[in-house]
Scaffold this motif. Structure first.
Motif, short mmCIF file in Angstrom:
data_model
loop_
_atom_site.label_atom_id
_atom_site.label_comp_id
_atom_site.label_asym_id
_atom_site.label_seq_id
_atom_site.Cartn_x
_atom_site.Cartn_y
_atom_site.Cartn_z
N LEU A 1 -3.09 5.16 -7.94
CA LEU A 1 -2.58 4.42 -9.16
C LEU A 1 -1.14 4.85 -9.61
O LEU A 1 -0.33 4.17 -10.00
N ALA A 2 -0.64 6.05 -9.28
CA ALA A 2 0.47 6.97 -9.46
C ALA A 2 1.56 6.49 -8.56
O ALA A 2 2.86 6.38 -8.92
N ALA A 3 1.24 6.08 -7.25
CA ALA A 3 2.23 5.94 -6.24
C ALA A 3 1.81 5.08 -5.35
O ALA A 3 0.87 5.16 -5.04
N ALA A 4 2.59 3.89 -4.90
CA ALA A 4 2.14 2.96 -3.94
C ALA A 4 3.25 3.48 -2.56
O ALA A 4 4.37 4.04 -2.85
N TYR A 5 2.61 3.36 -1.76
CA TYR A 5 3.16 3.92 -0.41
C TYR A 5 3.39 2.76 0.91
O TYR A 5 2.35 1.86 1.10
N LEU A 6 4.53 2.71 1.29
CA LEU A 6 4.77 1.80 2.53
C LEU A 6 4.94 2.41 3.70
O LEU A 6 6.03 3.10 3.96
N PRO A 7 4.09 2.66 4.74
CA PRO A 7 4.36 3.34 5.75
C PRO A 7 5.26 2.85 6.82
O PRO A 7 5.59 1.59 6.54
N GLN A 8 5.68 3.39 7.67
CA GLN A 8 6.54 3.03 8.42
C GLN A 8 6.30 2.19 9.44
O GLN A 8 6.74 0.97 9.71
N ALA A 9 4.89 2.41 9.93
CA ALA A 9 4.31 1.57 11.06
C ALA A 9 3.62 0.57 10.32
O ALA A 9 2.95 0.44 9.29
N ARG A 10 4.10 -0.75 10.90
CA ARG A 10 3.65 -2.20 9.96
C ARG A 10 2.46 -2.72 10.69
O ARG A 10 2.47 -3.30 11.77
N GLU A 11 1.43 -2.23 9.96
CA GLU A 11 0.12 -2.76 10.51
C GLU A 11 -0.53 -3.84 9.91
O GLU A 11 -0.73 -3.74 8.85
N ILE A 12 -0.82 -4.88 10.68
CA ILE A 12 -1.79 -6.20 10.03
C ILE A 12 -2.93 -6.47 10.90
O ILE A 12 -2.48 -6.94 11.94
#
Lengths: 248, 328
Positions: free
Chosen positions: A71-82
């Motif tokens: 809830l304190a931080a959202a993170y977008l990783p470098q590897a784009r996985e879907i």
């Protein structure tokens, strides 16, 4: 208000230090660009801050319980996985998972994130059928949908077309203007110079410079850390920085 | 899952349960059978319906649901549509336990000795997996550990067959390994039910975590998912479901692989919502195959696992063919 505080964070990998003695604070109202050449430790810093990487030192986020940290931080990783062909809308809604099951704000937050990343027209499309750049936007929208106080993004602008790069950077600057914080690993020095309120330059796992873009991104630092010369100018739409020649 | 799709799957399941109750070697019309089933009576038909066909139908649904649910959970966790319950090595362990009990004659020691031995084999496999793939390590460690244990179990099964001095035991082993629901009783239902209930209770809470894993392990962790805990619950849940299913029905392949594929479009590809849908689809598939073995070759005791593979493999090929152009 301080959203992230790292003190003396050191990450060792096979004897070598990937990050050594990094201390850093990010406060509300700041859009901090995390710069540095390949292998300088940008991704390692973000992952260590979240506690995904074993480290010595202290990180305010890693000290939280996982549910609180989400809830304190959202993170977008470098590897784009879907992994699966979810609709773009369902993918973006995953950003709301940290919130409780009855998340009254959820649908509106997803809508705002879709709008911000220009995805309204693609919302029903399976995410796996999007182009690489569109996927990057969808994943960024997922991170935005959390509407967390702090956003940690690892090269969010890579692979986007110029219009969407600028739009993404405006979103980060906008978060800062709203009093939230963003710590964004970037390779594009020009975007950092124009949109970040502050830049932190990493070199070989250490902080080489930390301050306002105008003060930090000097010819001497660019030569020493990045090994490039650059063209600097002030324009009506803000500072312009264009790397010119590699020195090494 | 949309309400229409859920209703459709539910209706198909009820219809197949009824079909499973009404098909069998005992010559009786459907109405007489149902009357005997519902209201009882003195005749042998009541006994056939309540003590032979009912447990068979229930076991078909339970085994199928277990395999479908496990397959969906593993595919979601490994983010790979080719994952199937056999992958973690538990069915191999269960088979080895059963085979050893058949070979040594322990299977005849008491009525449920065979499923008990299979469950013990499954338990050994789980302990070995948890030891190898421990609390740390990612999806890849789990796959590798599972493959290694499956290979070891298969080698030991071959060894038992190879050294078997008794041709009857050998043929019994081969037939058991083909998987079947014939001649099962309520005792089998009672043996499997608690383990299956435990498996369902372990797997269903993982839905949000599996949804988050769509974005990869780091992103899922950042969304508050505790990956090590999720993995332990997943392994234990899949193990109790697959262990129990193998213990009472032998090795029935393809359900865990195909069922999730069948219903993935119905749930918008969301891995969490896929769990209950794949359980329903697995139950329906297994019941359909078990009805089919009784219709196709009533005299020959065609094995369920053989039928499943015969229908499942071409169907899977069809899915692959259709997905070729889709890219994902």
């Amino acid at each position: 208000m301080t959203l992230l505080s790292l003190s003396d964070v050191t990450v060792k990998r096979g004897g070598a230090a990937a990050l050594s003695g990094v201390s850093l604070e990010v406060a509300g109202g700041e859009c901090v660009g995390l710069l540095g050449p390949n292998g300088a430790g940008k991704s390692t810093l973000l992952r260590a801050a979240l506690g995904f990487e074993g480290f010595s030192g202290r990180s305010s986020l890693a000290a939280l319980r996982p549910a609180e940290r989400a809830l304190a931080a959202a993170y977008l990783p470098q590897a784009r996985e879907i992994a699966w062909g979810l609709s773009v809308e369902a993918l973006v809604a995953l950003g709301r998972l940290p919130h409780s099951e009855r998340d009254a704000e959820g649908p509106a937050a997803v809508e705002r994130a879709l709008t911000r990343m220009d995805l309204i027209g693609l919302r029903r499309r399976p995410a796996t059928r999007l182009s690489g750049g569109e996927q990057a936007r969808a994943l960024l929208a997922r991170a935005l949908a959390a509407e967390a106080p702090l956003l940690l993004a690892d090269e969010p602008a890579a692979g986007l077309d110029p219009a969407h790069q600028i739009a993404a950077m405006r979103v980060f600057a906008g978060l800062a203007a709203e009093g939230r914080g963003a710590l964004v690993a970037l390779h594009d020095l020009g975007l950092a110079a124009r949109f970040c309120t502050r830049v932190v330059v990493l070199s070989a796992g250490r902080i080489a410079a930390d301050g306002a873009p105008g003060a930090v991104l000097t010819p001497a630092l660019l030569a020493e850390v990045f090994g490039v010369t650059a063209y600097f100018a002030e324009t009506p739409s803000g500072p312009v920085l264009q790397p010119l020649e590699a020195l090494r | 899952m949309s309400r229409v799709a859920a209703f459709g799957l539910g209706a198909a399941l009820v219809a197949l349960l009824l079909a499973s109750l009404l098909v069998g070697p005992a010559e009786a019309g459907p109405f007489a059978s149902l009357r005997a089933f519902l209201f009882g009576g003195e005749g042998p038909l009541t006994l056939v319906m309540r003590e032979i066909r009912l447990p068979r139908a229930l076991l078909g649904a339970m085994v199928g649901a277990s395999l479908g649910l496990s397959g969906a959970a593993l595919q979601g966790y490994l983010r790979n549509p080719l994952a199937e319950p056999g992958l973690v090595g538990v069915s191999g362990g269960a088979a080895l336990g059963a085979v050893i009990s058949l070979q040594t004659g322990f299977a005849l020691a008491f009525p449920l000795a065979l499923p008990a031995a299979a469950l013990a084999g499954a338990l050994c496999a789980v302990l070995l997996i948890l030891l190898l793939a421990g609390a740390r390590g990612g999806a890849l460690t789990l796959i590798l550990a599972g493959v290694a244990i499956s290979a070891l179990a298969a080698a030991l099964v071959s060894l038992v067959l190879n050294l078997s001095p008794n041709p009857f035991a050998a043929s019994e082993i081969v037939f058991w390994m083909m998987g079947s629901l014939a001649d099962r009783s309520f005792a089998h239902v009672a043996v499997a039910a608690p383990f299956m209930a435990l498996g369902v209770a372990l797997l269903l809470p993982l839905r949000r975590g599996l949804d988050a894993l769509t974005l990869g392990e780091d992103a899922a962790a950042s969304l508050g998912v505790r990956l090590a805990r999720l993995r332990t619950m997943l392994v234990l849940g899949v193990a109790s479901l697959v262990g129990a299913a193998t213990a009472v029905a032998g090795a029935v392949g393809f359900v865990g692989l195909v069922a999730p594929h069948l219903v993935r479009p119905l749930v918008g590809s969301r891995p969490g919502a896929l769990l209950p849908a794949a359980a329903l689809a697995g139950a329906a598939l297994t019941l359909a195959a078990d009805v089919a073995v009784r219709i196709v070759a009533p005299e020959r005791d065609l094995k369920l696992g053989v039928m499943m593979a015969l229908v499942g493999a071409p169907f899977f090929l069809h899915l692959v063919w259709r997905q070729r152009g889709a890219g994902a």
